[in-house]
Every structure is written in structure tokens, then in C-alpha cells.
Write an enzyme that holds these catalytic residues in place. Structure first.
Site, PDB file in Angstrom:
ATOM      1  N   TYR A  82     -12.449  -2.722  -2.879  1.00 21.29           N
ATOM      2  CA  TYR A  82     -12.965  -2.681  -1.504  1.00 21.29           C
ATOM      3  C   TYR A  82     -14.489  -2.689  -1.440  1.00 21.29           C
ATOM      4  O   TYR A  82     -15.069  -2.214  -0.468  1.00 21.29           O
ATOM      5  CB  TYR A  82     -12.391  -1.468  -0.769  1.00 21.29           C
ATOM      6  CG  TYR A  82     -10.967  -1.674  -0.282  1.00 21.29           C
ATOM      7  CD1 TYR A  82     -10.625  -2.784   0.503  1.00 21.29           C
ATOM      8  CD2 TYR A  82      -9.964  -0.757  -0.578  1.00 21.29           C
ATOM      9  CE1 TYR A  82      -9.320  -2.971   0.959  1.00 21.29           C
ATOM     10  CE2 TYR A  82      -8.653  -0.946  -0.114  1.00 21.29           C
ATOM     11  CZ  TYR A  82      -8.348  -2.060   0.653  1.00 21.29           C
ATOM     12  OH  TYR A  82      -7.065  -2.249   1.120  1.00 21.29           O
ATOM     13  N   LYS A 115       0.830  -1.201   0.000  1.00 20.76           N
ATOM     14  CA  LYS A 115       0.000   0.000   0.000  1.00 20.76           C
ATOM     15  C   LYS A 115       0.876   1.267   0.000  1.00 20.76           C
ATOM     16  O   LYS A 115       2.088   1.184   0.243  1.00 20.76           O
ATOM     17  CB  LYS A 115      -0.916  -0.038   1.230  1.00 20.76           C
ATOM     18  CG  LYS A 115      -1.941  -1.188   1.205  1.00 20.76           C
ATOM     19  CD  LYS A 115      -2.760  -1.177   2.503  1.00 20.76           C
ATOM     20  CE  LYS A 115      -3.879  -2.194   2.495  1.00 20.76           C
ATOM     21  NZ  LYS A 115      -4.667  -2.138   3.762  1.00 20.76           N
ATOM     22  N   ASN A 156      -1.352  -0.254   7.431  1.00 22.27           N
ATOM     23  CA  ASN A 156      -0.895  -1.623   7.688  1.00 22.27           C
ATOM     24  C   ASN A 156      -0.102  -2.237   6.532  1.00 22.27           C
ATOM     25  O   ASN A 156      -0.010  -3.454   6.416  1.00 22.27           O
ATOM     26  CB  ASN A 156      -2.068  -2.496   8.131  1.00 22.27           C
ATOM     27  CG  ASN A 156      -3.201  -2.524   7.123  1.00 22.27           C
ATOM     28  OD1 ASN A 156      -3.042  -2.051   6.000  1.00 22.27           O
ATOM     29  ND2 ASN A 156      -4.333  -3.083   7.509  1.00 22.27           N
ATOM     30  N   HIS A 169      -2.014  -5.250   1.561  1.00 24.54           N
ATOM     31  CA  HIS A 169      -3.256  -6.006   1.436  1.00 24.54           C
ATOM     32  C   HIS A 169      -2.891  -7.432   1.054  1.00 24.54           C
ATOM     33  O   HIS A 169      -1.952  -7.644   0.281  1.00 24.54           O
ATOM     34  CB  HIS A 169      -4.134  -5.407   0.327  1.00 24.54           C
ATOM     35  CG  HIS A 169      -5.268  -6.308  -0.052  1.00 24.54           C
ATOM     36  ND1 HIS A 169      -6.451  -6.321   0.649  1.00 24.54           N
ATOM     37  CD2 HIS A 169      -5.378  -7.259  -1.020  1.00 24.54           C
ATOM     38  CE1 HIS A 169      -7.245  -7.247   0.121  1.00 24.54           C
ATOM     39  NE2 HIS A 169      -6.620  -7.832  -0.894  1.00 24.54           N
ATOM     40  N   GLU A 213      -9.811 -10.705  -6.961  1.00 23.93           N
ATOM     41  CA  GLU A 213      -8.856  -9.601  -6.853  1.00 23.93           C
ATOM     42  C   GLU A 213      -7.748  -9.721  -7.905  1.00 23.93           C
ATOM     43  O   GLU A 213      -7.330  -8.718  -8.483  1.00 23.93           O
ATOM     44  CB  GLU A 213      -8.257  -9.577  -5.446  1.00 23.93           C
ATOM     45  CG  GLU A 213      -9.307  -9.175  -4.401  1.00 23.93           C
ATOM     46  CD  GLU A 213      -8.825  -9.353  -2.964  1.00 23.93           C
ATOM     47  OE1 GLU A 213      -7.653  -9.742  -2.760  1.00 23.93           O
ATOM     48  OE2 GLU A 213      -9.622  -9.096  -2.042  1.00 23.93           O
TER      49      GLU A 213
HETATM   50  P1  IDP Z   1      -7.595  -7.005   5.864  1.00 20.80           P
HETATM   51  O1  IDP Z   1      -6.845  -5.976   5.048  1.00 20.80           O
HETATM   52  O2  IDP Z   1      -6.749  -7.544   6.984  1.00 20.80           O
HETATM   53  O3  IDP Z   1      -8.229  -8.088   5.028  1.00 20.80           O
HETATM   54  P2  IDP Z   1     -10.261  -5.860   6.155  1.00 20.80           P
HETATM   55  O4  IDP Z   1     -11.156  -6.060   7.319  1.00 20.80           O
HETATM   56  O5  IDP Z   1     -10.611  -6.537   4.864  1.00 20.80           O
HETATM   57  O6  IDP Z   1      -8.775  -6.232   6.618  1.00 20.80           O
HETATM   58  O7  IDP Z   1     -10.167  -4.290   5.919  1.00 20.80           O
HETATM   59  C1  IDP Z   1      -9.586  -3.763   4.735  1.00 20.80           C
HETATM   60  C2  IDP Z   1      -8.705  -2.587   5.107  1.00 20.80           C
HETATM   61  O8  IDP Z   1      -9.528  -1.558   5.669  1.00 20.80           O
HETATM   62  C3  IDP Z   1      -7.669  -2.866   6.193  1.00 20.80           C
HETATM   63  O9  IDP Z   1      -6.475  -3.465   5.717  1.00 20.80           O
HETATM   64  C4  IDP Z   1      -7.418  -1.477   6.716  1.00 20.80           C
HETATM   65  O10 IDP Z   1      -6.594  -0.731   5.820  1.00 20.80           O
HETATM   66  C5  IDP Z   1      -8.814  -0.873   6.694  1.00 20.80           C
HETATM   67  N1  IDP Z   1      -9.523  -1.060   7.959  1.00 20.80           N
HETATM   68  C6  IDP Z   1     -10.207  -2.165   8.368  1.00 20.80           C
HETATM   69  N2  IDP Z   1     -10.766  -1.999   9.576  1.00 20.80           N
HETATM   70  C7  IDP Z   1     -10.426  -0.737   9.942  1.00 20.80           C
HETATM   71  C8  IDP Z   1     -10.724   0.043  11.114  1.00 20.80           C
HETATM   72  O11 IDP Z   1     -11.397  -0.399  12.061  1.00 20.80           O
HETATM   73  N3  IDP Z   1     -10.190   1.299  11.146  1.00 20.80           N
HETATM   74  C9  IDP Z   1      -9.428   1.815  10.135  1.00 20.80           C
HETATM   75  N4  IDP Z   1      -9.152   1.128   9.019  1.00 20.80           N
HETATM   76  C10 IDP Z   1      -9.636  -0.135   8.915  1.00 20.80           C
HETATM   77 MG    MG Z   2      -9.776  -7.974   3.646  1.00 18.91          MG
END
Ligand code: IDP
Ligand code: MG
Length: 151
Positions: free
Chosen positions: A51, A11, A125, A128, A139
Site C-alpha cells: 500500500y 482480505k 470491501n 484487493h 504486486e
Molecule cells: P482499490 O482497492 O479499489 O484499488 P484504493 O483507492 O487503491 O482502492 O484504496 C486501497 C484500499 O484502501 C481500499 O480497497 C480500501 O480498503 C481502503 N480505502 C480507500 N479509500 C478509503 C476511504 O476513503 N476510507 C476508508 N478506506 C479506504
Molecule cells: Mg488500489
């Protein structure tokens, strides 16, 4: 267990903070094989398709900005898209990546080592990684043309 292919996106925070090499090192060390790689300029349409499952969630608007580099001064919206392949690849990459929230991610995982949460509560983080085989197929088709991936 079967041979799977998964999508990884480094990212904009990962690119901006020059974490690309460190991230790829961790992925390579997991014994999986890189089968595709390219820099992508992320259109709004591509971000929204990627997304789609998160539409309506409180973090969604900032998530679209984040993946398009709008928090990291990347005017060209770039991410590094990768595909990795190997046995049980989807779960292995998720394990190496660590938990979604960098503050909850185990030490030694990519997100636990390099991720952070901004003062605004945004998860930065680093990467992805597809969550399951159906997501991975969807994807990969979204981010790569067939001819861009090793057969
Ligand atoms: P993942 O990336 O671990 O699969 P997902 O739940 O699919 O997690 O969420 C997609 C992305 O959305 C996350 O990687 C993160 O960047 C963002 N995200 C998810 N939950 C939160 C939150 O509670 N606060 C802020 N950003 C979030
Ligand atoms: Mg996810």
C-alpha cells in the site's frame, strides 16, 4: 486487448466472513483462469510495501491494520492471495470487484454484494484487485515467487 495477469487478495473480512468461495465463484464465472493461490501471513513490511501509494492518506493507518486482519481477530494476519489470467484480465476483475466504497459499488459486484462500511467509516470491501498493468506486475512480484505461478 492482451493476455494479462492480475493480483487479487481476499482480505481478512472476506476470510473471516467465509466469503472466499462466493468471491472465487464470481471470478471464475468471469471466464478468467486462476493461475496461483496461497494463504499469506501479512507482515507489516509486506502490507506497507503493498500500500505504498497510500502513505499519508487519512485512512492509511487503519488500512494497514485492516489488511493484517487486526479488525477481524486474525492473529496470524492472513489473506488469500490469488493470481488470475486472461484477456483484459485487470479491467475485468476490477469490474467484477466493483467500486472501492462498498456503499457505492454496483449491485451484483463482489463489493456491492458482500462489502460493507463499518460505523467507524472503514471500508470492508472483501478483496484487493490490481488497478493497472504496472501495479499488477509490481504486486505479483511482491506476493508470489515465480515458481508459484503457472507459466
Ligand atoms: P482499490 O482497492 O479499489 O484499488 P484504493 O483507492 O487503491 O482502492 O484504496 C486501497 C484500499 O484502501 C481500499 O480497497 C480500501 O480498503 C481502503 N480505502 C480507500 N479509500 C478509503 C476511504 O476513503 N476510507 C476508508 N478506506 C479506504
Ligand atoms: Mg488500489
Amino acid at each position: 486487448m492482451s493476455i494479462e495477469t492480475t493480483l487479487i487478495l481476499i482480505k481478512p473480512d472476506g476470510l473471516y466472513r467465509r466469503l472466499t468461495g462466493l468471491t472465487i465463484d464470481r471470478l471464475d464465472a468471469s471466464g478468467l483462469e486462476m493461475v496461483a493461490a496461497k494463504i499469506v501471513s501479512v507482515s507489516k513490511d509486506l502490507a506497507e510495501k503493498h500500500y505504498a501509494e497510500h502513505v499519508g492518506k487519512p485512512f492509511y493507518p487503519n488500512l494497514i491494520k485492516y489488511i493484517r486482519g487486526e479488525f477481524h481477530g486474525l492473529s496470524d494476519h492472513r489473506v488469500l492471495a490469488l493470481a488470475y489470467r486472461g484477456e483484459d484480465c485487470i479491467a475485468k476483475v476490477r469490474a467484477v470487484a466493483g467500486a472501492t466504497n462498498p456503499e457505492a459499488a454496483a449491485p451484483g459486484t463482489i463489493r456491492g454484494s458482500f462489502g460493507r462500511v463499518t460505523t467507524a467509516g472503514q471500508f470492508e470491501n472483501v478483496l484487493h484487485a490490481s488497478a493497472n498493468p504496472a501495479d499488477a506486475a509490481r504486486e505479483i512480484a511482491l506476493w508470489f515467487k515465480d515458481r508459484e505461478i503457472l507459466p
